[in-house]
Motif scaffolding. Structure first.
Motif, PDB file in Angstrom:
ATOM      1  N   THR A  23       0.832  -1.200   0.000  1.00  0.00           N
ATOM      2  CA  THR A  23       0.000   0.000   0.000  1.00  0.00           C
ATOM      3  C   THR A  23       0.868   1.253   0.000  1.00  0.00           C
ATOM      4  O   THR A  23       0.592   2.214  -0.727  1.00  0.00           O
ATOM      5  CB  THR A  23      -0.951  -0.014   1.213  1.00  0.00           C
ATOM      6  OG1 THR A  23      -1.681  -1.239   1.188  1.00  0.00           O
ATOM      7  CG2 THR A  23      -1.925   1.137   1.167  1.00  0.00           C
ATOM      8  N   THR A  43      -4.587  -2.952   4.943  1.00  0.00           N
ATOM      9  CA  THR A  43      -5.571  -2.713   3.901  1.00  0.00           C
ATOM     10  C   THR A  43      -6.752  -3.650   4.116  1.00  0.00           C
ATOM     11  O   THR A  43      -6.594  -4.854   4.139  1.00  0.00           O
ATOM     12  CB  THR A  43      -4.956  -2.999   2.521  1.00  0.00           C
ATOM     13  OG1 THR A  43      -3.711  -2.338   2.477  1.00  0.00           O
ATOM     14  CG2 THR A  43      -5.853  -2.498   1.423  1.00  0.00           C
ATOM     15  N   ASP A  77      -4.333  -3.191  -5.458  1.00  0.00           N
ATOM     16  CA  ASP A  77      -3.634  -3.453  -4.200  1.00  0.00           C
ATOM     17  C   ASP A  77      -4.294  -4.655  -3.543  1.00  0.00           C
ATOM     18  O   ASP A  77      -5.511  -4.747  -3.484  1.00  0.00           O
ATOM     19  CB  ASP A  77      -3.786  -2.220  -3.293  1.00  0.00           C
ATOM     20  CG  ASP A  77      -3.001  -2.354  -2.001  1.00  0.00           C
ATOM     21  OD1 ASP A  77      -2.188  -3.300  -1.880  1.00  0.00           O
ATOM     22  OD2 ASP A  77      -3.206  -1.508  -1.117  1.00  0.00           O
TER      23      ASP A  77
HETATM   24 MG   LIG Z   1      -1.736  -2.887   2.277  1.00  0.00          MG
END
Ligand SMILES: [Mg+2]
Ligand SMILES: Nc1nc2c(ncn2[C@@H]2O[C@H](COP(=O)(O)OP(=O)(O)OP(=O)(O)O)[C@@H](O)[C@H]2O)c(=O)[nH]1
Length: 592
Positions: A23, A43, A77
């Motif tokens: 990230t 995340t 991601d």
């Molecule tokens: Mg991440």
């Protein structure tokens, strides 16, 4: 995005172990900072970001003069604890390329290996970003510099440290079959994997990373990335998410064609293929992250490649990883296509095997592949949580090695969990985990142990060879039963066996055995014990000084000769040989 056809935006998956800096790297690239807004910097969702080519040009400096045909890069991601196995598309990988993030200070970790295995399965071109170089002891950062110029300014000790770490990575990669080099030493990008050292914090190496990415995209993907806006949209459901005010929504990566509000779309649910009408399309603006909810931009239509949130009625139960396709013309033919695609995973289902459950189709597929590679059968494969019903089905599996459920990245429902704890169901095994190959290894270790135990039990029931001698002056009782002292000349003497003479004459049944007045069940070579023999009378079937053999049943001979022989002591092997020679004199095929 305005062109009618041409090269579409390449889809780039960012993969890697938890906390290795995926990230952060993306943040650096897009210039925003999502990391600081995330809970615990982890995340929570899969996000997608389009970085337009102009922005990339700016960041990569030296690339400004390069003719670049791709319109930009769409980055996906993936949280490290999440399997990126939903990143699949019809017939292969959803991502055209990938960045594998490896913390240069930590090196290979479980999810690094898993990512590599998946990239290899799908033959996805990728670059390794060796991150956090600013953490290398003594590194003096130069903000935003290309790696090579910053590296040249470091002192020799630091340089050596970097080289050592890179060398370790190269070694690890080569162990699993990837030939890798630092990017500036790669002469053939088709054969060698490039490693770009970077720091998300200082921005060092980012220009080169982007340059290598664009290079890969240009070189290998021109044909594959062709697309047409006129085609009905095709995509993959990355995630099924409930959003406030919208209900269940789908995060979709559109990889071909166009998707518009009002389109009828088909996709897979747990109970079959469904159809609905798109109510709204929520798009992340360029340079923004899909997971920042209140920044959704409502758009009328999107063109591949794009990360888009789809809002529509009737989305609950959608399978993550499912294809999603715009219906134009006959709905049945589109639905049939999706149905086929969903069934493709079940093609590998074998008549005998274990059961697997996973959170996405991609994960099921990856798990199936891994099991197949290890010759482990799969009888049933389904997306969804583990239910009581699943366990009842597993229970009916006959082969105990397969009476197993592997749950990958998917919850075990409370009633199922209770059932697992119930000792009544202890003959059923459930393994759960978040790294595919570890889950498979766990199962294999358990299965091998089970086999070993089963084998041991089987061997324990085999009548072992033994040769004994009736001791001189060792007659304690003539008959009913005869009790005599013997020495075990070799092998293992156990109770409850028949004894015979070397010429094959029956002696009697060895009922019990005593050593120093205590009953024993087994005596090894060299032991002197008293045995009682039913059906024998001293002077008739046996005499002082006789050598006697344990009579081994014919079907035990096979196991002894074929499976156990090499593990038996030499003397026991000799006794077995004497015994079978005697048996095979009249019948050469005895016990064969
Ligand atoms: Mg991440
Ligand atoms: N010093 C330094 N720290 C970094 C760098 N990149 C990431 N970090 C730190 O490493 C931690 C994890 O970074 P993330 O970007 O959240 O890692 P991630 O791979 O996205 O993690 P998950 O999504 O949880 O798998 C954070 O504390 C970052 O600040 C870097 O280049 N240098």
């Amino acid at each position: 995005m305005s062109q009618k056809s041409g090269i579409r935006t390449p889809i780039v998956a960012v993969l890697g172990h938890v906390d290795h800096g995926k990230t952060s790297l993306l943040d650096r690239i897009r210039g925003s900072s999502v990391v600081s807004t995330e809970d615990g910097a982890i995340t929570q969702h899969i996000g997608a970001t389009v970085v337009p080519i102009e922005a990339i040009r700016k960041m990569s400096g030296s690339m400004e003069k390069m003719a670049v045909k791709v319109p930009g890069l769409l980055f996906i991601d993936t949280p490290g604890h999440h399997a990126f196995t939903s990143l699949r598309a019809r017939g292969g990988a959803l991502a055209d390329m990938a960045i594998l993030v490896i913390d240069i200070n930590q090196g290979f970790q479980p999810q690094t290996i898993e990512a590599l295995q998946i990239l290899r399965t799908y033959r996805t071109p990728f670059v390794v970003a060796a991150t956090k170089i600013d953490r290398i002891h003594g590194w003096r950062p130069v903000q935003g510099e290309p790696f090579l110029s910053s590296f040249s300014r470091q002192n020799d000790r630091v340089k050596e440290l970097v080289e050592t770490r890179l060398y370790e990575l190269v070694g690890k990669l080569s162990e699993i079959g990837f030939s890798a080099e630092r990017f500036d030493r790669v002469s053939d990008f088709q054969r060698n994997l490039a490693i770009v050292p970077v720091s998300a914090h200082t921005g060092e190496g980012i220009p080169e990373l982007l340059m290598v990415m664009i290079g890969l995209a240009q070189r290998y993907m021109e044909q594959e990335l062709g697309f047409s806006v006129d085609r009905p949209g095709i995509g993959t459901v990355l995630e099924v998410k409930e959003e406030r005010g919208l209900g269940i929504t789908l995060d979709v990566i559109l990889y071909d064609g166009t998707l518009s509000v009002g389109d009828e779309i088909a996709f897979a649910k747990i109970n079959g293929v469904a159809q609905t009408k798109v109510r709204a399309l929520l798009k992340p603006r360029p340079m923004k992250e899909i997971l920042i909810e209140d920044r959704f931009e409502r758009v009328k239509c999107v063109t591949a490649a794009a990360g888009i949130k789809v809002s529509a009625p009737n989305l609950e139960g959608t399978i993550a990883g499912s294809p999603i396709q715009v219906i134009s013309g006959d709905p049945e033919s589109v639905k049939e296509l999706i149905r086929k695609e969903m069934e493709e995973i079940k093609v590998k289902i074998s008549p005998e095997g274990l059961m697997i459950k996973a959170d996405t189709i991609g994960a099921l597929e990856a798990l199936c592949n891994e099991l197949e590679a290890k010759d482990i059968g799969v009888m049933s494969a389904e997306v969804g949580p583990v239910s009581r019903h699943d366990l009842i089905q597993v229970e009916t599996i006959k082969n105990p090695c397969y009476r197993v459920l592997l749950a990958f990245n998917t919850p075990i429902l409370p009633d199922a969990a209770e059932m697992i704890k119930d000792p009544g169901f202890s003959h059923l095994k459930v393994f759960d985990g978040r790294v595919i190959y570890q889950l498979v290894d766990l199962y294999i270790a358990w299965r091998d142990e089970l086999k070993r135990k089963a084998e041991q039990q089987r061997f324990e029931q085999i009548v072992m060879p033994a040769k004994i001698r009736v001791l001189p002056h060792g007659i304690f009782r003539q008959s009913n039963p005869a009790v005599v002292g013997v020495r075990v000349l070799g092998g293992t003497l156990r109770t409850d066996v028949n004894l015979i003479q070397i010429d094959g004459r029956k002696v009697g049944h060895l009922k019990s055995m005593q050593l120093n007045q205590e009953n024993i069940r087994e005596a090894q070579a060299g032991a002197e014990v008293a045995i009682s023999i039913e059906g024998a009378t001293v002077g008739r079937q046996l005499n002082e000084g006789d050598n006697l053999y344990v009579d081994i049943p014919e079907r035990h001979i096979k196991v002894l000769e074929q499976e156990m022989q090499k593990n038996l002591p030499i003397i026991t092997q000799e006794i077995l040989g004497e015994f079978t020679d005697m048996k095979r004199k009249p019948d050469p095929f005895w016990g064969k």
